[in-house]
Scaffold this motif. Structure first.
Motif, PDB file in Angstrom:
ATOM      1  N   ASN A  49       8.694 111.329 -51.713  1.00  0.00           N
ATOM      2  CA  ASN A  49       9.887 112.021 -50.929  1.00  0.00           C
ATOM      3  C   ASN A  49       9.064 112.041 -49.264  1.00  0.00           C
ATOM      4  N   SER A  50       9.966 112.238 -48.334  1.00  0.00           N
ATOM      5  CA  SER A  50       9.351 112.016 -47.053  1.00  0.00           C
ATOM      6  C   SER A  50      10.190 113.127 -46.239  1.00  0.00           C
ATOM      7  N   VAL A  51       9.532 113.405 -45.331  1.00  0.00           N
ATOM      8  CA  VAL A  51       9.925 114.225 -44.296  1.00  0.00           C
ATOM      9  C   VAL A  51       9.383 113.790 -43.122  1.00  0.00           C
ATOM     10  N   ARG A  52      10.413 113.968 -41.840  1.00  0.00           N
ATOM     11  CA  ARG A  52      10.141 113.402 -40.670  1.00  0.00           C
ATOM     12  C   ARG A  52      10.006 114.402 -39.509  1.00  0.00           C
ATOM     13  N   PHE A  53       8.876 114.152 -38.751  1.00  0.00           N
ATOM     14  CA  PHE A  53       8.894 114.964 -37.516  1.00  0.00           C
ATOM     15  C   PHE A  53       8.761 114.460 -36.364  1.00  0.00           C
ATOM     16  N   HIS A  54       9.399 114.422 -35.278  1.00  0.00           N
ATOM     17  CA  HIS A  54       9.415 113.783 -34.125  1.00  0.00           C
ATOM     18  C   HIS A  54       8.813 114.605 -32.916  1.00  0.00           C
ATOM     19  N   LEU A  55       7.872 114.044 -32.205  1.00  0.00           N
ATOM     20  CA  LEU A  55       7.324 114.753 -31.407  1.00  0.00           C
ATOM     21  C   LEU A  55       7.738 114.533 -29.918  1.00  0.00           C
ATOM     22  N   GLU A  56       8.658 113.621 -29.766  1.00  0.00           N
ATOM     23  CA  GLU A  56       9.425 113.491 -28.654  1.00  0.00           C
ATOM     24  C   GLU A  56       8.784 113.037 -27.413  1.00  0.00           C
ATOM     25  N   GLU A  57       7.517 112.613 -27.702  1.00  0.00           N
ATOM     26  CA  GLU A  57       6.754 112.109 -26.404  1.00  0.00           C
ATOM     27  C   GLU A  57       5.863 110.933 -27.206  1.00  0.00           C
ATOM     28  N   PRO A  58       5.339 110.147 -26.367  1.00  0.00           N
ATOM     29  CA  PRO A  58       4.338 108.975 -26.943  1.00  0.00           C
ATOM     30  C   PRO A  58       2.990 109.823 -27.403  1.00  0.00           C
ATOM     31  N   VAL A  59       2.441 109.044 -28.137  1.00  0.00           N
ATOM     32  CA  VAL A  59       1.249 109.559 -28.796  1.00  0.00           C
ATOM     33  C   VAL A  59      -0.011 108.448 -28.493  1.00  0.00           C
ATOM     34  N   ARG A  60      -1.098 109.115 -28.127  1.00  0.00           N
ATOM     35  CA  ARG A  60      -2.261 108.491 -27.489  1.00  0.00           C
ATOM     36  C   ARG A  60      -3.181 108.254 -29.027  1.00  0.00           C
ATOM     37  N   ALA A  61      -3.266 109.565 -29.516  1.00  0.00           N
ATOM     38  CA  ALA A  61      -4.167 109.535 -30.816  1.00  0.00           C
ATOM     39  C   ALA A  61      -3.610 110.664 -31.818  1.00  0.00           C
ATOM     40  N   PHE A  62      -3.754 110.356 -33.110  1.00  0.00           N
ATOM     41  CA  PHE A  62      -3.217 111.364 -33.881  1.00  0.00           C
ATOM     42  C   PHE A  62      -4.291 111.795 -34.998  1.00  0.00           C
ATOM     43  N   HIS A  63      -4.325 112.795 -35.616  1.00  0.00           N
ATOM     44  CA  HIS A  63      -5.126 113.305 -36.614  1.00  0.00           C
ATOM     45  C   HIS A  63      -4.590 114.332 -37.406  1.00  0.00           C
ATOM     46  N   SER A  64      -4.666 114.598 -38.667  1.00  0.00           N
ATOM     47  CA  SER A  64      -4.200 115.595 -39.343  1.00  0.00           C
ATOM     48  C   SER A  64      -5.364 116.179 -40.212  1.00  0.00           C
ATOM     49  N   GLY A  65      -5.231 117.401 -40.329  1.00  0.00           N
ATOM     50  CA  GLY A  65      -6.158 118.212 -41.154  1.00  0.00           C
ATOM     51  C   GLY A  65      -5.876 119.681 -41.177  1.00  0.00           C
ATOM     52  N   TRP A  66      -7.161 120.292 -41.439  1.00  0.00           N
ATOM     53  CA  TRP A  66      -7.223 121.803 -41.450  1.00  0.00           C
ATOM     54  C   TRP A  66      -8.021 122.525 -40.048  1.00  0.00           C
ATOM     55  N   TYR A  67      -7.181 123.270 -39.735  1.00  0.00           N
ATOM     56  CA  TYR A  67      -7.619 124.168 -38.306  1.00  0.00           C
ATOM     57  C   TYR A  67      -7.935 125.742 -38.570  1.00  0.00           C
ATOM     58  N   THR A  68      -8.738 126.175 -38.115  1.00  0.00           N
ATOM     59  CA  THR A  68      -8.867 127.425 -38.079  1.00  0.00           C
ATOM     60  C   THR A  68      -8.379 128.259 -36.786  1.00  0.00           C
ATOM     61  N   LEU A  69      -7.216 128.989 -36.817  1.00  0.00           N
ATOM     62  CA  LEU A  69      -6.682 129.676 -35.955  1.00  0.00           C
ATOM     63  C   LEU A  69      -7.084 131.158 -35.535  1.00  0.00           C
ATOM     64  N   ASN A  70      -7.866 131.593 -36.716  1.00  0.00           N
ATOM     65  CA  ASN A  70      -8.193 133.051 -36.624  1.00  0.00           C
ATOM     66  C   ASN A  70      -9.211 133.040 -37.335  1.00  0.00           C
ATOM     67  N   VAL A  71     -10.684 133.384 -36.956  1.00  0.00           N
ATOM     68  CA  VAL A  71     -11.740 133.386 -37.794  1.00  0.00           C
ATOM     69  C   VAL A  71     -11.656 134.099 -39.111  1.00  0.00           C
ATOM     70  N   ASN A  72     -10.631 134.945 -39.087  1.00  0.00           N
ATOM     71  CA  ASN A  72     -10.618 136.006 -40.015  1.00  0.00           C
ATOM     72  C   ASN A  72      -9.680 135.534 -41.168  1.00  0.00           C
ATOM     73  N   GLN A  73      -8.824 134.510 -40.828  1.00  0.00           N
ATOM     74  CA  GLN A  73      -7.966 133.753 -41.734  1.00  0.00           C
ATOM     75  C   GLN A  73      -8.485 132.478 -42.347  1.00  0.00           C
ATOM     76  N   ALA A  74      -7.980 131.957 -43.514  1.00  0.00           N
ATOM     77  CA  ALA A  74      -8.276 130.577 -43.922  1.00  0.00           C
ATOM     78  C   ALA A  74      -7.638 129.612 -42.715  1.00  0.00           C
ATOM     79  N   PRO A  75      -8.273 128.244 -42.927  1.00  0.00           N
ATOM     80  CA  PRO A  75      -7.982 127.301 -42.118  1.00  0.00           C
ATOM     81  C   PRO A  75      -6.411 126.852 -42.368  1.00  0.00           C
ATOM     82  N   VAL A  76      -5.538 126.541 -41.655  1.00  0.00           N
ATOM     83  CA  VAL A  76      -4.338 126.090 -41.933  1.00  0.00           C
ATOM     84  C   VAL A  76      -3.941 124.455 -41.658  1.00  0.00           C
ATOM     85  N   THR A  77      -2.947 124.148 -42.244  1.00  0.00           N
ATOM     86  CA  THR A  77      -2.765 122.509 -41.743  1.00  0.00           C
ATOM     87  C   THR A  77      -2.214 122.339 -40.418  1.00  0.00           C
ATOM     88  N   ALA A  78      -2.749 121.394 -40.152  1.00  0.00           N
ATOM     89  CA  ALA A  78      -2.535 120.986 -38.750  1.00  0.00           C
ATOM     90  C   ALA A  78      -2.287 119.704 -38.318  1.00  0.00           C
TER      91      ALA A  78
END
Lengths: 489, 424
Positions: free
Chosen positions: A388-417
């Motif tokens: 199953n697939s889902v598409r997302f378009h950034l609408e601009e060229p990409v130099r480098a890409f990564h996905s993972g978990w990122y903490t937005l707020n130290v009081n909260q668990a990291p979220v997908t990024a």
């Protein structure tokens, strides 16, 4: 194909060219929260935490790989930076940071580096680990050392959290790096893929010298060298069912080379291409996998590979599946994405975009890793293991890409990024990807609940349920619509 | 709005405007969306049923007689029949001819020739009837035209196109079924309320009540002029006429019945009938939402009783934003309608009514990726649960209710309906 738009994002200014592997997400300062680390061709490594830039390390050279992991095998994360001109830097948060010991800190760090350079050669000779190559030792010249010293001092003056604990000369032209236990000994190794078709592995070996600050010294000791037939696309760590690790090195044309480097039971059938090593001394085996791709148009198309895709436990696993290894994903620049398990292609899809980055991330949070691929034009595909697939378009060229978990707020668990480095000198982090399911379904009402409406003195509940089952689509739809929008009491 | 999940997003190469999205109700219950962009592209969106998943499908339809360089102003579509597919699509275009300064404007009407069970949008797009306009078109919509016989018995209902223009007038286009052409008819005969306004009309909303005997029309103008007219369709006379003036551009007017009652058709099961019969007595309360682009939007309560005198402004959370669109719908299934406003600052603002003291308050703001142009709340997936469709400057967004949430609400509703029955 379903497509989504993403709203939640953070943008950072970041100049310079970013190599494919020069960005990573991880807990670099050992506080339990994930940070973003990016390095560029100007020798700057920037660490972003939450919504701020917390540190800039500069004057390192063309940075090709950054990685976060327990390289020193001390139970804490370090930042490993590798430059194309053959320098490997290890940064970490010192044990204690106190404002009074800033000057002292600098001095010790310089000492550390001096000693590290000194012991480099010793470590090489004293280690009895079988090596097929030697690490080039290097004593840094006075000028570069002075430069580094000053930059270090500046860093500490700004109360930077990370300090350099180790610098070492390694072969040049590294383009990929993984940190992980590749030989099953419980220790973290560093594996580098080089643009000259060579894969090398290193381990950080500590020296039994204890300084006053209890700073553990040591150096990276070369373990193995493997040569590939063709250019390396990416390298990844894969584990078999019995937790035996192997290194997968992608090769052009959707193929890959598998290196098993555990010491026991080498597979004799496989082709050993390591030069200058006899089969007894060589600890491991190598095999090439072509995956039987006949429709691959271009045998030289560059290929990415990512191993060790987690599978959720609650997927009803049939008996024959239970004894299968974890799947891995292969993607080629001409737009083929494949999920492979035990060298059998489970499925493949072709897209019209040039895929350059292949990562894994459990976007939906169901315990099984999804494949996240990104193309040069910003088209991003998120695929689960059921195709199953889902598409997302950034609408601009990409130099480098990564996905993972990122903490937005130290009081909260990291979220997908999803992290994009664009050509407009910006880093865009799309966070908290709102995907619980990759597929959209029609709403199916609970028939047992619905049937309650039709229970009366003439109809018992089973008859009502039976009646609901026979209900045609249109009446069911009308009933649901009526109940949701019109009926009110 | 947290339970509304981003189900699909379709990027459009060029932006549209507040008039460039319409739905088309097909006889099989499907509701595809037609979305146009200013640069001639018209997209047809529907969900294909490849069970168990819903597969979004978008195709570009090349409508004939839209010359290159033309820009689409507004689009509207309706199905003449409720049992079969007799689709009619109206598109207003403006043609920029570079040689002269003159602008040519047209209304293109596309319709199906034969009444066919199979619906084929490509065939419809090829069958065009062009009407030249001598004004710049604005809002294109449609309404029913009711004709009564001499004894005031219901005679005939037909659907006509209603188009507002830069000449400050509303034009009616009626089909002549014998010649199979559309012609402009004199609006005074059937629509006495469509008089000349001080400025171009941005939005018209027409609602029939009381078994088509009464027609309520709300008109919002560029200069802020707002008119609300009730017409007796039998004698074709205006019953009353209220007007007021806001000092800004009115973006949309929306009439809605607060306590709507509908019957479930095709259900002969006794239980459900009992539940809905007792609600028929109440007098319909008709409300009017006026979306002001700069001033706070205003809700006129019970316009049948109070005219335009009982009103509540909907507080703005940010003075610098422009409101563009509005829908009124019960999106959380609490049997109370909510007001959703779309803004230029990439937000959808949800207003909820506090049923205790009849006050409206700002409940939630949802961010989307682009400024909102228009919104619809329709069942595009065909499962009985409606979806929120948002046309933004970047494309089309489909938000679907979280199935778990709907299941929970459905159970609550069923419990409400069944538990009293046990008591009696």
């Amino acid at each position: 194909m379903r497509a989504i738009s993403l709203v939640k994002k953070i943008e950072f200014e970041f100049t310079g060219n970013v190599a494919r592997n020069a960005l990573t997400l991880g807990d670099v300062d050992n506080d339990g929260h994930n940070e973003l680390v990016i390095g560029n061709d100007l020798g700057e490594v920037t660490i972003f935490k939450e919504r701020d830039k917390i540190q800039v390390i500069s004057d390192l050279g063309f940075i090709t790989c950054v990685s976060i992991g327990d390289i020193c095998n001390e139970g804490k994360n370090s930042l490993v930076i590798v430059t194309s001109d053959g320098w490997c830097y290890i940064y970490e948060v010192p044990y204690e940071i106190s404002d009074t010991s800033v000057e002292e800190d600098t001095a010790i760090d310089c000492n550390v580096k001096e000693m590290a350079d000194e012991v480099d050669g010793q470590g090489q000779s004293s280690s009895n680990v079988p090596t097929s190559t030697t690490t080039e030792t290097h004593s840094s010249s006075e000028s570069t050392f002075g430069q580094k010293k000053s930059s270090l001092k500046k860093d500490i003056d700004q109360k930077n959290p990370l300090v350099c604990v180790h610098t070492q000369r390694i072969p040049t032209n590294a383009k990929n790096m993984i940190l992980g236990d590749v030989d099953g000994d419980g220790q973290i190794e560093m594996v580098l893929g080089l643009t000259d078709r060579v894969v090398r592995s290193y381990r950080f070996v500590k020296e039994p010298i204890i300084t006053s600050r209890e700073q553990v010294l040591g150096s990276l000791v070369a373990l193995n060298k493997w040569e590939c037939a063709k250019q390396i696309g990416s390298i990844t760590l894969h584990r078999s069912l019995d937790n035996q690790p192997s290194i997968l090195v992608s090769q052009p044309g959707g193929t890959f080379m598998r290196i098993k480097c555990q010491t026991d039971e080498p597979d004799e059938d496989n082709l050993s291409i390591s030069n200058g090593s006899n089969s007894e001394a060589f600890p491991g085996s190598i095999d090439y996998q072509f995956l039987g791709i006949s429709r691959m148009r271009n045998q030289n198309i560059s290929t990415e590979i990512i191993g060790d895709l987690m599978q959720s436990n609650d997927i009803e696993q049939e008996d024959q599946n239970r004894y299968k290894n974890r799947p891995y994903a292969v993607a080629t620049l001409d737009g083929t994405i494949m999920l492979v398990q035990d060298e059998v292609i489970l499925w493949a899809i072709a897209v019209d975009h040039q895929i350059f980055a292949l990562t894994k991330l459990d976007v939906t949070g169901n315990g099984s890793d999804d494949i996240v691929v990104c193309s040069w034009d910003g088209q991003t595909y998120i695929l689960d293991q059921e195709k199953n697939s889902v598409r997302f378009h950034l609408e601009e060229p990409v130099r480098a890409f990564h996905s993972g978990w990122y903490t937005l707020n130290v009081n909260q668990a990291p979220v997908t990024a999803l992290v994009y480095v664009t050509f407009k000198n910006r880093v865009i982090i799309y966070y908290d990807i709102p995907l619980k399911h990759l597929i959209c379904k029609k709403f199916e009402p609970d028939l047992v609940e619905l049937s309650k409406l039709f229970v009366d003195k003439n109809t018992d509940s089973e008859q009502a349920i039976e009646c609901m089952r026979r209900l045609d689509k249109k009446s069911k739809k009308n009933l649901v619509e009526y109940l949701l929008y019109e009926a009110s009491c | 709005m947290e339970q509304l999940k981003d189900a699909h997003y379709f990027h459009m190469p060029f932006q549209g405007n507040i008039y460039t999205m319409t739905e088309l109700r097909l006889s099989n219950g499907k509701v595809p969306i037609l979305a146009a962009s200013l640069k001639r592209d018209i997209f047809y969106f529907e969900y294909l049923e490849s069970s168990p998943t819903l597969e979004p499908a978008t195709k570009e339809i090349s409508f004939t007689y839209i010359p290159s360089g033309a820009e689409i102003i507004s689009i509207d579509a309706f199905n003449k029949s409720s049992v079969i597919n007799v689709a009619v699509i109206g598109i207003t275009i403006i043609k920029n001819s570079n040689d002269s300064d003159s602008l040519e404007t047209f209304l293109n009407i596309y319709s199906q020739l034969e009444e066919d069970e199979d619906f084929n949008i490509e065939n419809i797009a090829q069958n065009c009837l062009t009407l030249e306009l001598n004004f710049i078109p604005y809002h294109l919509t449609h309404t029913e035209l009711i004709t009564w016989d001499k004894d005031y018995n219901f005679n005939k209902k037909e659907i006509v196109f209603v188009l507002s223009g830069s000449d400050h007038q509303i034009h009616i286009y009626r089909e002549n079924p014998m010649e199979h052409i559309y012609k402009e008819i004199d609006s005074y005969e059937f629509f006495p309320e469509f008089t000349k306004t001080p400025s171009p009309i941005v939005w018209i909303d027409i609602l029939y009540m009381n078994n088509y005997e009464e027609r309520i029309t709300a008109i919002g103008c560029e200069c802020g002029y707002l008119k609300l007219i009730k017409v007796d369709t039998k004698v074709k006379k205006t019953v009353y006429n209220f007007s007021t003036r806001f000092t800004n551009y009115i973006a949309k007017v929306n009439l809605y019945i607060e306590n709507e009652t509908k019957h479930l058709e095709n259900f002969n099961k006794g239980t459900l009938k009992i539940c809905c019969e007792k609600r028929e007595i109440s007098r319909p309360i008709l409300n009017l939402v006026v979306v002001n682009s700069i001033l706070p939007s205003v809700l006129f309560h019970d316009v049948l009783k109070f005219g335009l005198s009982d009103y509540i402004p909907l507080a703005k959370h940010d003075p610098c934003i422009v409101y563009t669109s509005c829908i009124v719908a019960d999106i959380d299934f609490d049997a109370q309608k909510e007001i959703l406003l779309g803004t230029s600052s990439q937000e959808i603002v949800l207003y909820k009514r506090d049923s205790k003291d009849n006050k409206w308050y700002l409940e939630e703001i949802r961010k989307i990726v682009a400024p909102v142009l228009s919104m619809k709340y329709i069942d595009v997936s065909g499962d009985g649960v409606k979806e929120l469709i948002v046309s933004s400057m970047k494309g089309l967004h489909i938000f679907q209710h979280d199935p778990g949430f709907v299941q929970k609400k459905l159970k609550e509703k069923i419990d409400l309906l069944t538990i009293p029955k046990i008591g009696t």
